[in-house]
Design a protein around this motif. Structure first.
Motif, PDB file in Angstrom:
ATOM      1  N   ARG A 208       2.810   6.876   4.865  1.00 49.73           N
ATOM      2  CA  ARG A 208       2.604   5.762   5.793  1.00 49.73           C
ATOM      3  C   ARG A 208       2.417   4.474   5.010  1.00 49.73           C
ATOM      4  NH1 ARG A 208      -1.689   3.031   7.056  1.00 49.73           N
ATOM      5  NH2 ARG A 208      -1.777   1.892   9.025  1.00 49.73           N
TER       6      ARG A 208
ATOM      7  N   PHE B  95      -1.187   4.761  -1.124  1.00 49.78           N
ATOM      8  CA  PHE B  95       0.229   4.449  -1.148  1.00 49.78           C
ATOM      9  C   PHE B  95       0.467   2.974  -0.831  1.00 49.78           C
ATOM     10  CE2 PHE B  95       4.345   4.295   1.185  1.00 49.78           C
ATOM     11  CZ  PHE B  95       5.166   4.552   0.102  1.00 49.78           C
ATOM     12  N   GLY B  96       1.198   2.299  -1.706  1.00 52.37           N
ATOM     13  CA  GLY B  96       1.567   0.911  -1.440  1.00 52.37           C
ATOM     14  C   GLY B  96       0.671  -0.105  -2.116  1.00 52.37           C
TER      15      GLY B  96
ATOM     16  N   TRP C 208      -8.075   6.116   4.607  1.00 50.92           N
ATOM     17  CA  TRP C 208      -7.519   4.765   4.580  1.00 50.92           C
ATOM     18  C   TRP C 208      -6.531   4.554   5.734  1.00 50.92           C
ATOM     19  CZ3 TRP C 208      -7.010  -0.032   4.324  1.00 50.92           C
ATOM     20  CH2 TRP C 208      -5.754  -0.644   4.233  1.00 50.92           C
ATOM     21  N   ASP C 209      -5.674   5.527   5.968  1.00 46.80           N
ATOM     22  CA  ASP C 209      -4.691   5.377   7.043  1.00 46.80           C
ATOM     23  C   ASP C 209      -5.386   5.091   8.373  1.00 46.80           C
ATOM     24  OD1 ASP C 209      -2.556   5.743   5.379  1.00 46.80           O
ATOM     25  OD2 ASP C 209      -2.291   7.874   5.817  1.00 46.80           O
TER      26      ASP C 209
ATOM     27  N   ASN D 273      -6.949   1.560   8.329  1.00 45.33           N
ATOM     28  CA  ASN D 273      -5.889   0.552   8.420  1.00 45.33           C
ATOM     29  C   ASN D 273      -5.327   0.485   9.847  1.00 45.33           C
ATOM     30  OD1 ASN D 273      -2.575   0.046   7.114  1.00 45.33           O
ATOM     31  ND2 ASN D 273      -4.174  -1.472   7.263  1.00 45.33           N
TER      32      ASN D 273
ATOM     33  N   PRO E 268       1.048   0.820   4.407  1.00 47.66           N
ATOM     34  CA  PRO E 268      -0.077   0.074   4.980  1.00 47.66           C
ATOM     35  C   PRO E 268       0.396  -1.166   5.724  1.00 47.66           C
ATOM     36  CG  PRO E 268       0.031  -0.262   2.606  1.00 47.66           C
ATOM     37  CD  PRO E 268       1.064   0.779   2.938  1.00 47.66           C
TER      38      PRO E 268
ATOM     39  N   GLN F 202      -6.474   8.932   1.052  1.00 47.21           N
ATOM     40  CA  GLN F 202      -5.320   8.440   1.825  1.00 47.21           C
ATOM     41  C   GLN F 202      -5.497   8.610   3.341  1.00 47.21           C
ATOM     42  OE1 GLN F 202      -2.456   6.887   0.346  1.00 47.21           O
ATOM     43  NE2 GLN F 202      -2.038   6.322   2.467  1.00 47.21           N
TER      44      GLN F 202
END
Lengths: 357, 433
Positions: free
Chosen positions: A7, B62-63, B147-148, B151, A9, B144
């Motif tokens: 996913r 991620f990201g 956080w998802d 967010n 952000p 993760q």
């Protein structure tokens, strides 16, 4: 096999309007004045005639979810489901009906949250993570703060100081806790102990050499392995080498000592903002209650309370009475370690005939 | 049902006393979480041995390149090398940016609690000294998914490492009559501009923004921010005779003289018979009774906020509002702590375009910092190394006497560009006139 899709952000920074208490949203930028009906309570009046009461309570900062839910229950019952936090981790409830202020205070105190921290009180201590979470802590922070606030409980709940008093605690000299009227900070007193077996594998040596503010660190070969050495005469025990090179252990259970600093002030009111200054050092790192630290903090506060004039912050008071009298009145010894010898230090020396007797 | 608690005789002592105890909170969590049982054991071990046992590492989402503070235990069994407190062997923190002014509704806080109960230790710091909401204590595996969910609620991760950091703003216009600009708007605009620099650390070192609505600087910006935005005003102080008289009736002449007039740092205040108050455009006055007034010479006023703090409502910030910008505050090592230095004495913050100019200035400053600071050097240290003049020239700002306490007192300066500089400044003045 295909990798599962991660996913991405959503990057944004939010508007706070939806979180504001409705009365705050309605009177945004239109407040006229405020007063303090009692310690722990602020009363704001808008140009439209709207009024809100803010009730401030102390928290332990690091809160478990049960505590936060309890604070939310209280907000839902008395404060229209809105709260805010201060920079010192106090919680504030905004109430549009004065009749709810009393019951709100009662509910907070019944559940162990002291109401206070406004005006001329000693507010909650701004602090760092310490042993609970930091990777370079010389001491704990939450524990020191809990001990200190237990001792200063009445000073949080009352507004009896000459002006507001802000405290901070930091678990190393980097001082993430910040500047304060009284700051408790641990001070390393011995150069790092180097584990030479690990340096080559763990540390980027030029980066560590560059980090030292006094050029005391040099590359060296120790037992045939690349390592680092410290010129211990030059070392100021700042600990800057430790984060990029953990094998240079700076923390020491016995020789890392607590120090006390006073007279820091971030406000521009009256005098310009100032940094806190060293007034006591060499205090033992003595968990779980750090009694030696507490005793000195209390002594300084008692002296300030008795001697300062209304509206004098710690820094203003000392500016008036002078440092010699500060040491005299608090009974703290003035030692050679308090004479600054860092860069720019001569600005701190007395180039005048102004002397106090 | 969680496993049995480790003995914690030292931490137990932090449950006594009247102040709320974080240990009690941890023990409550430990009732259902093995994770917190071992965390308490870990912390007690620190109390016994007076040492910290967390080391950093690399854990992220991620990201993003930053925002998670990784912690791995160093308390290992000597023989096996295995963590002694295995259920708390990892204790990472997620830094989440708070809304400006740190306002919340309870639905949001409850949702935070649910997420953190599910994925983390259940311990949340409101707030860390960085300003972030600190979701403390999480395994690598759970970072993760936690956080998802955070967010998806509409919250973003804060900064860590050599990046633009999470910013802080005071309660401001939402509840303070002393607010001189829209702190939340400035905060929001600047942070939205720098999201990439927050999430993907690529600067020489950290860069912090802080926003305070007036000189009381409740966000501690001058001491702690690389760029401090401090609200102020240019015209005369606002006055309210009714509240002035009310204040005086309650406090009297001694307090007025001792606590207000005598404490003005620039002696801008005088008590006068109302008929004798000067009539100049920069003079304002507030009545204290039927015959006397407090006269304020606004040309002498430095907007320190003291008299306004004392006589709230009777005196207030003027209408021509904006901010003073200071650069280079920090508390770090190397050159010791430095306060921020004025680089823009006054910036209008009234229209949308004014706020865009603030963002533009911030971008110029961060760009200059990115290109010119040494590795691990903060803005204040860079300015100390290169001198303020080079910094001002770098970001295209003109010198101003408000930037210094006094002009230079040492004579060792090369002044062969003097005539050109005088001509440049005069031409600029003429063009502006």
């Amino acid at each position: 096999m295909a990798q599962p899709q991660m996913r991405k952000p959503v990057e944004y920074f939010l508007d706070n309007k939806k979180f504001l208490h409705p009365k705050l949203a309605a009177n945004y930028g239109n407040w006229k004045y405020h007063d303090r009906p009692r310690p722990g309570v602020l009363h704001h009046v808008s140009n439209t005639g709207d009024e809100v009461w803010t009730v401030r309570a102390g928290t332990q900062r690091q809160m478990d979810v049960h505590t936060i839910r309890l604070l939310c229950d209280i907000a839902d019952q008395y404060a229209e489901g809105r709260v805010r936090f201060t920079i010192r981790s106090n919680i504030e409830y905004i109430v549009s009906d004065e009749a709810k202020v009393g019951p709100l205070i009662e509910a907070l105190e019944k559940n162990g949250f002291p109401v206070g921290g406004t005006g001329n009180s000693v507010s909650m201590v701004a602090h760092t993570q310490g042993w609970l979470h930091c990777d370079i802590p010389g001491t704990d922070a939450s524990g020191v703060v809990k001990s200190m606030m237990d001792a200063l409980f009445e000073d949080f709940k009352k507004e009896e100081m000459p002006n507001r008093v802000r405290l901070s605690t930091s678990c190393c000299e980097i001082n993430c806790g910040g500047q304060a009227d009284i700051a408790v900070i641990i001070q390393h007193t011995k150069p790092p102990k180097i584990n030479h077996d690990l340096v080559a594998n763990v540390c980027e040596r030029p980066a560590v050499v560059a980090r030292c503010p006094v050029a005391a660190i040099r590359p060296a070969l120790v037992n045939g392995k690349p390592s680092l050495e410290v010129d211990e005469k030059k070392c100021v025990c700042c600990g800057a080498c430790y984060p990029p090179c953990p094998p240079m252990q700076i923390n020491d259970p016995e020789h890392s000592k607590l120090a006390i600093w006073v007279g820091g002030k971030n406000s521009n009111a009256r005098s310009k903002p100032s940094f806190h200054k060293l007034v006591a050092a060499g205090l033992p790192n003595n968990p779980p209650r750090w009694p030696e630290v507490n005793a000195i903090v209390k002594k300084i506060l008692d002296t300030y309370k008795a001697d300062a004039r209304p509206w004098e912050r710690m820094a203003d008071w000392i500016e008036r009475i002078g440092w010699p009298r500060f040491f005299e009145k608090t009974g703290l010894p003035f030692t050679k370690y308090m004479i600054d010898d860092w860069r720019g230090s001569r600005y701190n020396l007395n180039a005048s005939n102004h002397v106090r007797f | 049902m969680a496993k049995q608690l480790h003995p914690t005789p030292m931490l137990d002592q932090l449950e006594s006393g009247p102040w709320p105890s974080f240990v009690t909170g941890l023990k409550r969590l430990a009732k259902d979480k093995d994770y917190v049982v071992d965390l308490l054991g870990h912390l007690e071990h620190s109390y016994e041995t007076r040492k910290g046992y967390w080391k950093g590492g690399t854990v992220g989402v991620f990201g993003y390149g930053g925002g998670v503070i990784p912690r791995f235990t160093e308390i290992k069994d000597e023989k096996t090398g295995q963590p002694v407190f295995k259920d708390a062997a990892e204790f990472h923190t997620l830094r989440i940016m708070p809304p400006p002014g740190m306002h919340y509704d309870t639905a949001t806080l409850r949702k935070f609690c649910d997420i953190w109960e599910k994925y983390g230790s259940g311990l949340i710091a409101l707030h860390g000294q960085s300003g972030d909401i600190m979701f403390q204590g999480c395994t690598t595996e759970n970072v993760q998914p936690a956080w998802d969910e955070i967010n998806e609620m509409g919250f973003d991760m804060g900064g860590a490492g050599p990046a633009v950091r999470t910013a802080m703003s005071c309660v401001g216009a939402a509840r303070c009559e002393q607010s001189c600009y829209d702190e939340a708007l400035a905060h929001q605009k600047i942070i939205n501009n720098f999201l990439d620099d927050i999430h993907r650390p690529a600067l020489p070192y950290k860069f912090k923004f802080k926003f305070s609505g007036c000189g009381n600087d409740c966000m501690n910006a001058i001491q702690r921010a690389d760029m401090a935005v401090i609200g102020t005003w240019r015209d005369n102080m606002k006055t309210d005779d009714e509240l002035g008289k009310k204040w005086f009736a309650k406090h009297g002449m001694n307090e007025l003289i001792n606590d207000v007039v005598n404490m003005c740092p620039t002696r801008a205040l005088q008590v006068k018979d109302t008929k004798d108050v000067r009539k100049d455009a920069h003079i304002s006055a507030v009545a204290i009774n039927d015959t006397q007034s407090l006269e304020i010479d606004n040309k002498d006023c430095v907007r320190c906020m003291h008299c306004i703090n004392v006589m709230t409502g009777a005196l207030g910030p003027g209408k021509d509002k904006g901010a003073t910008i200071l650069v280079g505050g920090h508390g770090h090592l190397k050159i010791g702590a430095t306060l921020g230095t004025v680089v823009v004495p006054f910036m209008d913050l009234k229209t949308e375009e004014d706020y865009d100019k603030l963002v533009e200035l911030a971008q110029n400053i961060v760009d200059f910092f990115a290109e010119n600071a040494l590795e691990h050097e903060r803005t204040g240290e860079m300015i100390e190394r290169i001198g303020l003049v080079n910094f001002l020239e770098g970001i295209g700002l003109d010198p101003d006497a408000n930037m210094v306490n006094c002009p230079r007192s040492n004579p060792y300066v090369r002044t062969d560009g003097w005539d050109e500089e005088v001509a440049r400044i005069n031409a600029k003045k003429k063009a502006a006139a």
